[in-house]
Scaffold this motif. Structure first.
Motif, PDB file in Angstrom:
ATOM      1  N   MET A  84      -0.207 -24.129  19.388  1.00 32.97           N
ATOM      2  CA  MET A  84      -1.264 -25.141  19.591  1.00 32.97           C
ATOM      3  C   MET A  84      -1.856 -25.632  18.258  1.00 32.97           C
ATOM      4  O   MET A  84      -2.151 -26.512  18.317  1.00 32.97           O
ATOM      5  CB  MET A  84      -2.178 -24.643  20.557  1.00 32.97           C
ATOM      6  N   GLY A  85      -1.545 -24.477  17.260  1.00 38.95           N
ATOM      7  CA  GLY A  85      -2.020 -25.054  15.961  1.00 38.95           C
ATOM      8  C   GLY A  85      -1.385 -26.033  15.359  1.00 38.95           C
ATOM      9  O   GLY A  85      -1.553 -27.177  14.646  1.00 38.95           O
ATOM     10  N   ILE A  86       0.260 -25.949  15.882  1.00 42.59           N
ATOM     11  CA  ILE A  86       0.988 -27.138  15.381  1.00 42.59           C
ATOM     12  C   ILE A  86       0.936 -28.324  16.147  1.00 42.59           C
ATOM     13  O   ILE A  86       0.939 -29.256  15.359  1.00 42.59           O
ATOM     14  CB  ILE A  86       2.606 -26.509  15.549  1.00 42.59           C
ATOM     15  N   VAL A  87       0.614 -28.133  17.162  1.00 45.60           N
ATOM     16  CA  VAL A  87       0.503 -29.308  18.087  1.00 45.60           C
ATOM     17  C   VAL A  87      -0.839 -30.110  17.601  1.00 45.60           C
ATOM     18  O   VAL A  87      -0.705 -31.500  17.454  1.00 45.60           O
ATOM     19  CB  VAL A  87       0.187 -28.932  19.816  1.00 45.60           C
ATOM     20  N   ALA A  88      -1.729 -29.473  17.292  1.00 50.40           N
ATOM     21  CA  ALA A  88      -3.150 -30.288  16.564  1.00 50.40           C
ATOM     22  C   ALA A  88      -2.732 -31.059  15.493  1.00 50.40           C
ATOM     23  O   ALA A  88      -3.238 -32.033  15.466  1.00 50.40           O
ATOM     24  CB  ALA A  88      -4.094 -28.905  16.423  1.00 50.40           C
ATOM     25  N   ARG A  89      -1.889 -30.249  14.705  1.00 47.37           N
ATOM     26  CA  ARG A  89      -1.802 -31.050  13.576  1.00 47.37           C
ATOM     27  C   ARG A  89      -0.710 -32.317  13.733  1.00 47.37           C
ATOM     28  O   ARG A  89      -0.406 -33.088  12.738  1.00 47.37           O
ATOM     29  CB  ARG A  89      -1.162 -30.079  12.395  1.00 47.37           C
ATOM     30  N   CYS A  90      -0.145 -32.377  14.811  1.00 42.51           N
ATOM     31  CA  CYS A  90       0.501 -33.557  15.404  1.00 42.51           C
ATOM     32  C   CYS A  90      -0.316 -34.714  15.700  1.00 42.51           C
ATOM     33  O   CYS A  90       0.377 -35.806  15.953  1.00 42.51           O
ATOM     34  CB  CYS A  90       1.566 -33.224  16.355  1.00 42.51           C
ATOM     35  N   ALA A  91      -1.577 -34.482  16.050  1.00 40.38           N
ATOM     36  CA  ALA A  91      -2.671 -35.395  16.625  1.00 40.38           C
ATOM     37  C   ALA A  91      -2.984 -36.379  15.456  1.00 40.38           C
ATOM     38  O   ALA A  91      -2.879 -36.364  14.325  1.00 40.38           O
ATOM     39  CB  ALA A  91      -3.625 -34.665  17.256  1.00 40.38           C
ATOM     40  N   ASP A  92      -3.511 -37.568  15.902  1.00 43.07           N
ATOM     41  CA  ASP A  92      -4.073 -38.509  15.166  1.00 43.07           C
ATOM     42  C   ASP A  92      -5.352 -37.929  14.267  1.00 43.07           C
ATOM     43  O   ASP A  92      -5.772 -38.563  13.386  1.00 43.07           O
ATOM     44  CB  ASP A  92      -4.431 -39.729  15.932  1.00 43.07           C
ATOM     45  N   PHE A  93      -6.277 -37.224  15.129  1.00 42.09           N
ATOM     46  CA  PHE A  93      -7.426 -36.906  14.655  1.00 42.09           C
ATOM     47  C   PHE A  93      -7.954 -35.634  15.017  1.00 42.09           C
ATOM     48  O   PHE A  93      -7.881 -35.057  16.251  1.00 42.09           O
ATOM     49  CB  PHE A  93      -8.575 -37.942  15.106  1.00 42.09           C
ATOM     50  N   ILE A  94      -8.379 -34.722  14.154  1.00 47.29           N
ATOM     51  CA  ILE A  94      -8.909 -33.390  14.462  1.00 47.29           C
ATOM     52  C   ILE A  94     -10.565 -33.175  14.097  1.00 47.29           C
ATOM     53  O   ILE A  94     -10.736 -33.648  12.948  1.00 47.29           O
ATOM     54  CB  ILE A  94      -8.070 -32.285  13.619  1.00 47.29           C
ATOM     55  N   VAL A  95     -11.375 -32.772  14.870  1.00 45.47           N
ATOM     56  CA  VAL A  95     -12.691 -32.522  14.979  1.00 45.47           C
ATOM     57  C   VAL A  95     -12.703 -30.867  14.978  1.00 45.47           C
ATOM     58  O   VAL A  95     -12.242 -30.440  15.798  1.00 45.47           O
ATOM     59  CB  VAL A  95     -13.432 -33.246  15.784  1.00 45.47           C
ATOM     60  N   MET A  96     -13.429 -30.301  13.896  1.00 48.49           N
ATOM     61  CA  MET A  96     -13.718 -28.903  13.872  1.00 48.49           C
ATOM     62  C   MET A  96     -15.129 -28.562  13.660  1.00 48.49           C
ATOM     63  O   MET A  96     -15.696 -29.519  13.121  1.00 48.49           O
ATOM     64  CB  MET A  96     -12.839 -28.237  13.115  1.00 48.49           C
ATOM     65  N   LEU A 143     -15.815 -32.702  10.266  1.00 49.27           N
ATOM     66  CA  LEU A 143     -16.494 -31.518  10.405  1.00 49.27           C
ATOM     67  C   LEU A 143     -17.915 -31.333  10.862  1.00 49.27           C
ATOM     68  O   LEU A 143     -18.675 -32.328  10.487  1.00 49.27           O
ATOM     69  CB  LEU A 143     -16.746 -30.513   9.251  1.00 49.27           C
ATOM     70  N   VAL A 144     -18.182 -30.980  12.092  1.00 43.90           N
ATOM     71  CA  VAL A 144     -19.544 -30.900  12.776  1.00 43.90           C
ATOM     72  C   VAL A 144     -20.025 -29.605  13.058  1.00 43.90           C
ATOM     73  O   VAL A 144     -19.424 -28.528  13.009  1.00 43.90           O
ATOM     74  CB  VAL A 144     -19.180 -31.656  14.174  1.00 43.90           C
ATOM     75  N   GLU A 145     -21.371 -29.506  13.545  1.00 43.26           N
ATOM     76  CA  GLU A 145     -22.102 -28.413  13.840  1.00 43.26           C
ATOM     77  C   GLU A 145     -21.528 -27.849  15.140  1.00 43.26           C
ATOM     78  O   GLU A 145     -20.833 -28.612  16.031  1.00 43.26           O
ATOM     79  CB  GLU A 145     -23.667 -28.571  14.039  1.00 43.26           C
ATOM     80  N   HIS A 190     -12.953 -24.623   5.534  1.00 37.89           N
ATOM     81  CA  HIS A 190     -11.744 -24.438   4.890  1.00 37.89           C
ATOM     82  C   HIS A 190     -10.939 -25.702   4.957  1.00 37.89           C
ATOM     83  O   HIS A 190     -10.289 -26.293   4.293  1.00 37.89           O
ATOM     84  CB  HIS A 190     -11.020 -23.005   4.861  1.00 37.89           C
ATOM     85  N   ARG A 191     -10.880 -25.775   6.454  1.00 35.46           N
ATOM     86  CA  ARG A 191      -9.699 -26.979   6.875  1.00 35.46           C
ATOM     87  C   ARG A 191     -10.397 -28.245   6.454  1.00 35.46           C
ATOM     88  O   ARG A 191      -9.560 -29.203   6.001  1.00 35.46           O
ATOM     89  CB  ARG A 191      -9.458 -26.588   8.371  1.00 35.46           C
ATOM     90  N   TRP A 192     -11.708 -28.464   6.428  1.00 35.87           N
ATOM     91  CA  TRP A 192     -12.323 -29.721   5.883  1.00 35.87           C
ATOM     92  C   TRP A 192     -11.922 -29.903   4.538  1.00 35.87           C
ATOM     93  O   TRP A 192     -11.509 -30.972   4.118  1.00 35.87           O
ATOM     94  CB  TRP A 192     -13.843 -29.683   6.375  1.00 35.87           C
ATOM     95  N   LEU A 193     -12.151 -28.866   3.567  1.00 41.28           N
ATOM     96  CA  LEU A 193     -12.126 -29.081   2.218  1.00 41.28           C
ATOM     97  C   LEU A 193     -10.736 -29.274   1.838  1.00 41.28           C
ATOM     98  O   LEU A 193     -10.504 -30.017   0.623  1.00 41.28           O
ATOM     99  CB  LEU A 193     -12.681 -27.803   1.496  1.00 41.28           C
ATOM    100  N   ILE A 194      -9.737 -28.692   2.221  1.00 42.66           N
ATOM    101  CA  ILE A 194      -8.478 -29.038   1.884  1.00 42.66           C
ATOM    102  C   ILE A 194      -7.707 -30.110   2.777  1.00 42.66           C
ATOM    103  O   ILE A 194      -6.549 -30.608   2.542  1.00 42.66           O
ATOM    104  CB  ILE A 194      -7.414 -27.719   2.114  1.00 42.66           C
ATOM    105  N   GLY A 195      -8.352 -30.853   3.649  1.00 49.66           N
ATOM    106  CA  GLY A 195      -7.991 -32.364   4.386  1.00 49.66           C
ATOM    107  C   GLY A 195      -7.275 -31.851   5.596  1.00 49.66           C
ATOM    108  O   GLY A 195      -6.556 -32.960   6.112  1.00 49.66           O
ATOM    109  N   ASP A 196      -7.198 -30.666   6.265  1.00 51.02           N
ATOM    110  CA  ASP A 196      -6.776 -30.346   7.663  1.00 51.02           C
ATOM    111  C   ASP A 196      -7.350 -30.928   8.837  1.00 51.02           C
ATOM    112  O   ASP A 196      -6.728 -30.767   9.790  1.00 51.02           O
ATOM    113  CB  ASP A 196      -6.159 -28.947   7.459  1.00 51.02           C
ATOM    114  N   CYS A 197      -8.519 -31.361   8.602  1.00 44.09           N
ATOM    115  CA  CYS A 197      -9.354 -31.743   9.813  1.00 44.09           C
ATOM    116  C   CYS A 197     -10.044 -32.906   9.257  1.00 44.09           C
ATOM    117  O   CYS A 197     -10.333 -33.120   8.070  1.00 44.09           O
ATOM    118  CB  CYS A 197     -10.354 -30.667  10.369  1.00 44.09           C
ATOM    119  N   ASP A 198     -10.300 -33.907  10.328  1.00 41.07           N
ATOM    120  CA  ASP A 198     -10.938 -35.041   9.729  1.00 41.07           C
ATOM    121  C   ASP A 198     -12.359 -35.374  10.127  1.00 41.07           C
ATOM    122  O   ASP A 198     -12.989 -36.076   9.509  1.00 41.07           O
ATOM    123  CB  ASP A 198     -10.125 -36.239  10.576  1.00 41.07           C
TER     124      ASP A 198
END
Length: 292
Positions: free
Chosen positions: A151-163, A212-214, A202-210
């Motif tokens: 599912m981590g791989i699937v998530a990175r196939c998406a248009d947009f990731i919110v974490m 970052l929220v509370e 970490h994912r926000w800083l390296i650009g792996d999520c689009d």
């Protein structure tokens, strides 16, 4: 604030989407369970750990999948995966405004290893088909179990990731890495280490999520509404750009880090000022670091 991480799947759906708008497909009353778990004598769930259906978000029709982390860690088996694939294939027919996945999964269910692996590959293909049709696929990651493995791989196939800052995203979970390489390489009980290397900051800083929220349902909702407007075509150019980004990131870290924390070292290499303070910063301050 209502914690996204502390809510079970159906409570997230009720709080996240427009009130009373969720219509579930293949609900628990239909008792569709995994045949493999029954053969192994393992307790089953009547929804196989995922709720799928249709809802509205800010008045727009969306298709929804919410994984239940309390059932086998949100693990993907044959039925669980088939429900996700069916949802995505129906999106190709009905063209909703977006497909929104409230992800919480440790990856493939070991009890159904081969069936789960096949299911994950089918979900990946279906996600890319939906994206190619111009329908945004949005992943929300903030559950206690994170989003790991297939599912981590699937998530990175998406248009947009919110974490959220408490969410985690990675290929291998901490326990898997420790089991494969030893506690000296990666101590899964070291919560600070785990969140430095797979957490939302970490994912926000390296650009792996689009985004970052509370850890707040309302914050996730606002980010998802904005993400529905984002559709990123699946092109060769986009794939090559992603490969170039990953290659450049790999070059930033030396093979021998001389005992230094790799995440902190990478943040330094990315130009983050006083990178060692990142774990203690609030979400607004971390967002500003990447913007800078």
């Amino acid at each position: 604030m209502i914690s996204f991480a502390e809510c079970p799947a159906r409570e997230r759906i009720a709080l996240f989407f427009d009130a009373g708008s969720f219509h579930e497909w293949i609900p628990p009353v239909e008792r569709l369970t995994s045949p493999h778990l029954a053969q192994l004598g393992v307790p089953s769930a009547f929804d196989d750990g995922v709720a799928i259906g249709r809802a509205t978000l800010d008045g727009q029709t969306v298709f929804v999948a919410a994984q239940e982390g309390e059932f086998m860690g949100g693990g993907v088996g044959e039925v669980h995966g088939a429900k996700l694939v069916g949802l995505l294939q129906r999106a190709l027919r009905d063209t909703p405004a977006a497909v929104v996945v409230l992800a919480e999964s440790g990856g493939v269910r070991l009890h159904e290893a081969n069936a789960g692996l096949i299911a994950v590959s089918e979900v990946m293909r279906a996600v890319l088909d939906v994206r190619a049709a111009g329908i945004p696929v949005v992943f929300l990651i903030g559950g206690a179990n994170g989003c790991f493995g297939g599912m981590g791989i699937v998530a990175r196939c998406a248009d947009f990731i919110v974490m959220s800052d408490v969410g985690r995203l990675a290929m291998s979970g901490p326990e898997v890495i420790e089991a494969s390489h030893g506690v000296e390489e990666y101590d899964s009980r070291d919560r600070a280490l785990v969140w430095r290397t797979s957490g939302g900051k970490h994912r926000w800083l390296i650009g792996d999520c689009d985004a970052l929220v509370e850890d707040d349902v309302a914050a996730f909702r606002a980010a998802a509404i904005a993400a529905m407007k984002v559709s990123r075509p699946v092109t060769l150019e986009a794939l090559e750009a992603e490969h170039a980004l990953l290659a450049a990131r790999l070059e930033l870290l030396p093979l021998d880090t001389d005992g230094q924390d790799q995440a902190t070292l990478l943040w330094h290499q990315l130009g983050v000022d006083k990178a060692e303070r990142v774990p203690d910063l609030d979400v607004d301050d971390v967002r500003a670091l990447r913007a800078a």
